[in-house]
Design a protein around this motif. Structure first.
Motif, PDB file in Angstrom:
ATOM      1  N   PHE A 100     -21.832 -26.144  18.434  1.00  0.00           N
ATOM      2  CA  PHE A 100     -21.546 -25.397  19.577  1.00  0.00           C
ATOM      3  C   PHE A 100     -21.401 -25.334  20.511  1.00  0.00           C
ATOM      4  O   PHE A 100     -21.540 -24.364  21.305  1.00  0.00           O
ATOM      5  N   GLY A 101     -21.396 -26.336  20.875  1.00  0.00           N
ATOM      6  CA  GLY A 101     -20.512 -26.684  22.201  1.00  0.00           C
ATOM      7  C   GLY A 101     -21.694 -26.789  23.206  1.00  0.00           C
ATOM      8  O   GLY A 101     -23.094 -27.130  23.322  1.00  0.00           O
ATOM      9  N   TRP A 102     -21.018 -27.298  24.111  1.00  0.00           N
ATOM     10  CA  TRP A 102     -22.703 -27.469  25.362  1.00  0.00           C
ATOM     11  C   TRP A 102     -24.041 -26.200  25.381  1.00  0.00           C
ATOM     12  O   TRP A 102     -24.991 -26.203  25.424  1.00  0.00           O
ATOM     13  N   ASP A 103     -23.648 -25.026  26.068  1.00  0.00           N
ATOM     14  CA  ASP A 103     -24.086 -24.115  25.998  1.00  0.00           C
ATOM     15  C   ASP A 103     -24.835 -23.590  24.686  1.00  0.00           C
ATOM     16  O   ASP A 103     -25.935 -23.176  24.672  1.00  0.00           O
ATOM     17  N   GLY A 104     -23.910 -23.698  23.877  1.00  0.00           N
ATOM     18  CA  GLY A 104     -24.479 -23.371  22.294  1.00  0.00           C
ATOM     19  C   GLY A 104     -25.311 -24.265  22.227  1.00  0.00           C
ATOM     20  O   GLY A 104     -26.490 -23.961  21.527  1.00  0.00           O
ATOM     21  N   ALA A 105     -25.451 -25.486  22.455  1.00  0.00           N
ATOM     22  CA  ALA A 105     -26.199 -26.092  21.886  1.00  0.00           C
ATOM     23  C   ALA A 105     -27.021 -26.363  22.590  1.00  0.00           C
ATOM     24  O   ALA A 105     -28.773 -26.171  21.738  1.00  0.00           O
ATOM     25  N   ARG A 106     -27.312 -25.582  24.349  1.00  0.00           N
ATOM     26  CA  ARG A 106     -28.803 -25.062  25.207  1.00  0.00           C
ATOM     27  C   ARG A 106     -29.256 -24.220  23.969  1.00  0.00           C
ATOM     28  O   ARG A 106     -30.758 -24.229  24.007  1.00  0.00           O
ATOM     29  N   ASP A 107     -28.906 -23.179  23.660  1.00  0.00           N
ATOM     30  CA  ASP A 107     -29.412 -22.303  23.401  1.00  0.00           C
ATOM     31  C   ASP A 107     -30.216 -22.201  21.824  1.00  0.00           C
ATOM     32  O   ASP A 107     -30.864 -22.085  21.641  1.00  0.00           O
ATOM     33  N   GLN A 108     -29.113 -22.820  21.400  1.00  0.00           N
ATOM     34  CA  GLN A 108     -29.964 -23.502  19.997  1.00  0.00           C
ATOM     35  C   GLN A 108     -30.955 -24.636  19.987  1.00  0.00           C
ATOM     36  O   GLN A 108     -32.325 -24.584  19.688  1.00  0.00           O
ATOM     37  N   VAL A 109     -31.067 -25.389  20.914  1.00  0.00           N
ATOM     38  CA  VAL A 109     -32.599 -26.054  21.514  1.00  0.00           C
ATOM     39  C   VAL A 109     -34.078 -25.331  22.405  1.00  0.00           C
ATOM     40  O   VAL A 109     -34.494 -25.097  21.879  1.00  0.00           O
ATOM     41  N   ALA A 110     -33.724 -23.955  22.910  1.00  0.00           N
ATOM     42  CA  ALA A 110     -33.870 -23.136  23.308  1.00  0.00           C
ATOM     43  C   ALA A 110     -34.694 -22.406  21.806  1.00  0.00           C
ATOM     44  O   ALA A 110     -36.055 -22.053  22.050  1.00  0.00           O
ATOM     45  N   GLY A 111     -33.844 -22.127  21.217  1.00  0.00           N
ATOM     46  CA  GLY A 111     -34.997 -21.430  19.641  1.00  0.00           C
ATOM     47  C   GLY A 111     -35.377 -22.287  18.878  1.00  0.00           C
ATOM     48  O   GLY A 111     -37.083 -21.760  18.504  1.00  0.00           O
ATOM     49  N   VAL A 112     -35.464 -23.915  18.841  1.00  0.00           N
ATOM     50  CA  VAL A 112     -36.530 -24.668  18.490  1.00  0.00           C
ATOM     51  C   VAL A 112     -37.512 -25.231  19.194  1.00  0.00           C
ATOM     52  O   VAL A 112     -38.756 -24.824  18.727  1.00  0.00           O
ATOM     53  N   VAL A 118     -31.805 -20.664  10.539  1.00  0.00           N
ATOM     54  CA  VAL A 118     -31.857 -22.104   9.484  1.00  0.00           C
ATOM     55  C   VAL A 118     -33.156 -22.496  10.401  1.00  0.00           C
ATOM     56  O   VAL A 118     -34.256 -23.161   9.704  1.00  0.00           O
ATOM     57  N   LEU A 119     -32.346 -22.937  11.605  1.00  0.00           N
ATOM     58  CA  LEU A 119     -33.537 -23.371  12.881  1.00  0.00           C
ATOM     59  C   LEU A 119     -35.015 -23.061  13.069  1.00  0.00           C
ATOM     60  O   LEU A 119     -36.418 -24.167  12.964  1.00  0.00           O
ATOM     61  N   ALA A 120     -35.007 -21.622  12.563  1.00  0.00           N
ATOM     62  CA  ALA A 120     -36.254 -20.528  12.888  1.00  0.00           C
ATOM     63  C   ALA A 120     -37.109 -21.304  11.750  1.00  0.00           C
ATOM     64  O   ALA A 120     -38.604 -21.374  12.301  1.00  0.00           O
ATOM     65  N   GLU A 121     -36.957 -21.115  10.935  1.00  0.00           N
ATOM     66  CA  GLU A 121     -37.464 -21.109   9.609  1.00  0.00           C
ATOM     67  C   GLU A 121     -38.379 -22.592  10.258  1.00  0.00           C
ATOM     68  O   GLU A 121     -39.459 -23.126   9.286  1.00  0.00           O
ATOM     69  N   GLY A 122     -37.460 -23.830   9.820  1.00  0.00           N
ATOM     70  CA  GLY A 122     -38.218 -24.756  10.030  1.00  0.00           C
ATOM     71  C   GLY A 122     -38.758 -25.029  11.509  1.00  0.00           C
ATOM     72  O   GLY A 122     -39.511 -26.379  11.053  1.00  0.00           O
ATOM     73  N   ALA A 123     -38.306 -24.876  12.307  1.00  0.00           N
ATOM     74  CA  ALA A 123     -39.059 -25.516  13.528  1.00  0.00           C
ATOM     75  C   ALA A 123     -40.524 -24.275  13.004  1.00  0.00           C
ATOM     76  O   ALA A 123     -41.794 -24.844  14.274  1.00  0.00           O
ATOM     77  N   ASP A 124     -40.920 -22.841  12.685  1.00  0.00           N
ATOM     78  CA  ASP A 124     -41.914 -22.749  12.569  1.00  0.00           C
ATOM     79  C   ASP A 124     -42.839 -23.835  11.713  1.00  0.00           C
ATOM     80  O   ASP A 124     -44.201 -23.391  12.021  1.00  0.00           O
TER      81      ASP A 124
END
Length: 249
Positions: free
Chosen positions: A82-94, A55-61
């Motif tokens: 997503f917890g701290w680590d999961g949220a960091r991974d999320q941001v990295a993807g964005v 979902v986030l990849a599509e929007g970030a594109d």
């Protein structure tokens, strides 16, 4: 021109971003890309889907196509679950898809507290109890002390988006705590641009709302000048973080 793009799930309070842009003044654009919300529900399983990488990849594109200077995943619950680590991974993807510095509303709260040198907070959350508890866990991972937590129990973002301003003010004010040096209001579905200054005047302390910290964080990442023109103590404090260890780039 500084352009900060926001990934925003659904259509509850997206007009807040235009309101913030008008408060800040010329030279700033705050475009919103609406991301997929398969189910509007303040439930952990639904929120994990709302913040999913596809979902986030599509929007970030789409933000990359706009040439944004920074990108923010503007959903508190859809990041802290997503917890701290999961949220960091999320941001990295964005960041990878938007091709720009990135963060999320959950990290924006942490960075805003660092900016203000605030450690003890009260939370006035619109979420049900179990979702609110996840936010407490996230803040605790950053060393923030939550002295009180109030959950409004609103089941959907759509319902939060139509809450009456007077009712929101009453809810936040009634759930302050004497030991808290700031009050957090964590839901980007809540209209808050016009409420920050009145709330701070009533409480005599900083009030941080989800859309407010999201805008501040995005402008900070974009290196925008004159960010102090936004509402509340946070904007007047500037953008130089005290503790750079928690930056999300």
């Amino acid at each position: 021109m500084t352009r900060v793009g926001f990934l925003y799930p659904g259509h509850s309070a997206q007009d807040d971003y235009q309101a913030f842009a008008e408060m800040i003044g010329g030279g700033v654009e705050l475009p919103v890309v609406h991301t997929l919300m398969r189910e509007d529900a303040h439930r952990v399983d639904a929120l994990l889907d709302v913040g999913g990488p596809d979902v986030l990849a599509e929007g970030a594109d789409r933000l990359a196509e706009m040439g944004v200077d920074a990108a923010v995943w503007a959903c508190t619950s859809g990041s802290f679950v997503f917890g701290w680590d999961g949220a960091r991974d999320q941001v990295a993807g964005v960041r990878a898809h938007a091709r720009a510095p990135a963060s999320s509303t959950s990290f924006a709260f942490v960075h805003a507290l660092r900016q203000l040198r605030v450690h003890d907070v009260a939370i006035a959350a619109t979420y049900p109890d179990d979702v609110s508890a996840k936010f407490v866990e996230f803040l605790s991972a950053a060393g923030v002390n939550v002295v009180s937590l109030a959950s409004h129990g609103v089941p959907t973002a759509a319902e939060v988006g139509v809450l009456e301003p007077d009712g929101v003010v009453d809810f936040v004010v009634s759930n302050d705590h004497s030991a808290a040096t700031a009050v957090l209001v964590p839901d980007t579905a809540l209209h808050s641009a016009a409420l920050v200054e009145p709330l701070e005047a009533l409480l005599g302390k900083p009030v941080l709302t989800a859309n407010q910290v999201s805008v501040w964080e995005g402008l900070r990442l974009a290196g925008a000048a004159r960010v102090e023109k936004g509402p509340g103590t946070l904007f007047r404090s500037g953008t130089d973080l005290v503790d750079t260890a928690l930056h999300v780039h």
